[in-house]
Structure formats: C-alpha cells, structure tokens
Design an enzyme around this catalytic site. Sequence first.
Site, PDB file in Angstrom:
ATOM      1  N   LYS A 121     -48.747  22.885 -52.345  1.00 42.88           N
ATOM      2  CA  LYS A 121     -48.509  22.156 -51.101  1.00 42.88           C
ATOM      3  C   LYS A 121     -49.816  21.645 -50.502  1.00 42.88           C
ATOM      4  CE  LYS A 121     -48.218  22.063 -46.443  1.00 42.88           C
ATOM      5  NZ  LYS A 121     -49.144  22.514 -45.396  1.00 42.88           N
ATOM      6  N   ASP A 139     -43.425  21.331 -47.535  1.00 43.36           N
ATOM      7  CA  ASP A 139     -43.540  22.535 -46.714  1.00 43.36           C
ATOM      8  C   ASP A 139     -42.145  22.929 -46.261  1.00 43.36           C
ATOM      9  OD1 ASP A 139     -42.711  20.961 -44.588  1.00 43.36           O
ATOM     10  OD2 ASP A 139     -44.744  20.436 -44.058  1.00 43.36           O
TER      11      ASP A 139
END
Length: 215
Positions: A121, A139
């Site tokens: 991420k 996320d």
Amino acid sequence: MTKKERFAFVISYFEQHAPNAETELMYDNPYQLLVAVILSAQCTDKRVNMTTPAIFERYPDVEALSTATFDELFPLIRSISYPNNKTKHLIGMAQMVIDDFHGDIPSTVPELIKLPGVGRKTANVITSVVHHQPNMAVDTHVFRVSARIGLTTNAKTPLQTELQLLKYIPKEKVHVAHHWLILHGRYICVARNPKCGECGLRPACKYYQQITKAQ
DNA sequence: ATCCCGAGGG
DNA sequence: CCCTCTGGAT
C-alpha cells in the site's frame, strides 16, 4: 448494470463532483511523504500531521533520520498507533535508503517494499503520488468503498481489490481515482452508518440497492 | 465496541 | 491464512 457501466458512472460522477479533503497528509518532498505514510497505518491523517512537524524539524532529511536513536525518536511518535514498530521502521528505512539506495528514496514498488515498514500500500502511494505511476494503493477506505459500490466482487485481500480496480480504471485516471475513493470513504461512505443520503453514487451502488430493497 | 490512507511474522 | 503491534477519536 454491468461492471463496465458501474465504473463509468462512478468515474463520471467524481469528475463532476470531486470530493475535497478536510485534512490530508502534510509533506514537502518524497522523504517526508514516505515518513508520513509509514506513520499513517491504522491512524488518522490529522493525528499524523500533529507529529510530523517535530520529526521533520529534528530529522530534516533521510540521512539525519538514519542516525536517529530509538530513544530520541520514540517520544515524537509516542501518541500514534504502534509507536514501537513505527520508530524501528523509520530508522531502519532511513538506514536502508542510505546503505542500499545511495540516499535516494526508491521509485519502484519492488524496491520500496524492501524498506522496513513499507508494504504494498505504501509503495503504491509513493510511486503513484511522486512518480505518477498508474498504481492503485488499497487502504481500508478503498477496500470498503469498492466492495460496497460493487466495483469489486468477492475481493478478500487488498491485492485482489487493486487488480480488479486496475482492470477497469484507465491508467491516466488511476491516481485521481485513488484519491476519490479515499475521500469518499472518509467523509461519505464511512465504515459505520454510511451517509447514503448524501451520496451521489446511489444509482450505481450495490450496497444502496440492497438496503433499499430490504425495506 | 469499533475504526483509522498497514506491516511483519508465523 | 492467521495473529500481533497499539493510541486516540467516536
């Protein structure tokens, strides 16, 4: 409504009604962005922004951070989630950037992921925001919002969400789409009691169709 | 009690 | 796949 039509509606809607952020991660350069994103795990941007000014003043660049000791840095991070891990990660990250990358923050996902505290991420955020690569950082917001609307189907991991989104979002719009989904998730499509009454995506949203059908 | 721009390790 | 890390806001 086909998936293609659903994506088209969502993209078109956001292009006309781009969500605006109340608070966002503060940074002036790739080093500061990387530090801020590492700190942002399971923590709000607002709280990260309360800690980073002191960190950037004391450690103005990655070389300065690489010389930090745990006891020096820890108090500056104490008030956010996982301060132990994040203190170790930041120092380890800075040392690896100095030792293995000549002091330059890496610009590719495989390289970034090697850094302590940097997962997929975070690597996608850096390459997307700094280098404008068509990478989708997934996320908790992107994961939840995509699933609710029906942009993803049966996605059980962030990677599955990432791949499904990339399949339908034009490369040049991936970066901005990431931001749309984040902000929509933060202010409208919140985890608890989503504000469907304020949401313009209702005509294309699977979740809204379900809850209205159930009445 | 649940969630926040997750990562690392088993 | 699971678990742990772990502070503050709602």
